[in-house]
Design a protein around this motif. Structure first.
Motif, PDB file in Angstrom:
ATOM      1  N   GLU A  21       0.835  -1.201   0.000  1.00  0.00           N
ATOM      2  CA  GLU A  21       0.000   0.000   0.000  1.00  0.00           C
ATOM      3  C   GLU A  21       0.874   1.256   0.000  1.00  0.00           C
ATOM      4  O   GLU A  21       0.605   2.218  -0.726  1.00  0.00           O
ATOM      5  N   ARG A  22       1.919   1.253   0.813  1.00  0.00           N
ATOM      6  CA  ARG A  22       2.820   2.416   0.882  1.00  0.00           C
ATOM      7  C   ARG A  22       3.577   2.612  -0.432  1.00  0.00           C
ATOM      8  O   ARG A  22       3.779   3.747  -0.870  1.00  0.00           O
ATOM      9  N   LEU A  23       4.001   1.507  -1.061  1.00  0.00           N
ATOM     10  CA  LEU A  23       4.690   1.615  -2.349  1.00  0.00           C
ATOM     11  C   LEU A  23       3.783   2.287  -3.377  1.00  0.00           C
ATOM     12  O   LEU A  23       4.238   3.118  -4.167  1.00  0.00           O
ATOM     13  N   GLU A  25       1.633   4.470  -2.769  1.00  0.00           N
ATOM     14  CA  GLU A  25       1.490   5.876  -2.381  1.00  0.00           C
ATOM     15  C   GLU A  25       2.761   6.673  -2.656  1.00  0.00           C
ATOM     16  O   GLU A  25       2.844   7.849  -2.313  1.00  0.00           O
ATOM     17  N   GLY A  26       3.769   6.028  -3.226  1.00  0.00           N
ATOM     18  CA  GLY A  26       5.002   6.733  -3.563  1.00  0.00           C
ATOM     19  C   GLY A  26       6.165   6.530  -2.605  1.00  0.00           C
ATOM     20  O   GLY A  26       7.237   7.108  -2.796  1.00  0.00           O
ATOM     21  N   TRP A  27       5.989   5.744  -1.569  1.00  0.00           N
ATOM     22  CA  TRP A  27       7.081   5.441  -0.651  1.00  0.00           C
ATOM     23  C   TRP A  27       8.050   4.486  -1.343  1.00  0.00           C
ATOM     24  O   TRP A  27       7.670   3.739  -2.237  1.00  0.00           O
ATOM     25  N   VAL A  28       9.309   4.485  -0.923  1.00  0.00           N
ATOM     26  CA  VAL A  28      10.303   3.553  -1.458  1.00  0.00           C
ATOM     27  C   VAL A  28      10.937   2.782  -0.302  1.00  0.00           C
ATOM     28  O   VAL A  28      11.004   3.267   0.833  1.00  0.00           O
ATOM     29  N   LEU A  29      11.412   1.589  -0.622  1.00  0.00           N
ATOM     30  CA  LEU A  29      12.031   0.734   0.391  1.00  0.00           C
ATOM     31  C   LEU A  29      13.399   1.273   0.788  1.00  0.00           C
ATOM     32  O   LEU A  29      14.128   1.820  -0.041  1.00  0.00           O
ATOM     33  N   VAL A  30      13.745   1.097   2.034  1.00  0.00           N
ATOM     34  CA  VAL A  30      15.077   1.392   2.538  1.00  0.00           C
ATOM     35  C   VAL A  30      15.597   0.083   3.117  1.00  0.00           C
ATOM     36  O   VAL A  30      15.192  -0.345   4.191  1.00  0.00           O
TER      37      VAL A  30
END
Length: 57
Positions: A21-23, A25-30
């Motif tokens: 869901e976060r991906l 929304e534009g979030w990226v993995l760290v």
């Protein structure tokens, strides 16, 4: 300004769902998924795995 969060859950499938869901929304993995054993004294159990994923936006 960049934002940074750490998502954690005891169920890997729930963590996967929230990370997906976060991906979207534009979030990226760290980094990758981290795992840790959380020691607890509760009825019929002594602990459980906790999975975590760091993300930034």
């Amino acid at each position: 300004m960049k934002e940074y969060i750490v998502i954690f859950n005891s169920l890997l499938s729930d963590l996967e769902k929230e990370v997906s869901e976060r991906l979207n929304e534009g979030w990226v993995l760290v980094g990758g998924i981290s795992m840790s054993y959380k020691h607890e004294h509760v009825e019929h159990a002594h602990g459980h795995m906790v999975y975590a994923q760091a993300m930034q936006k």
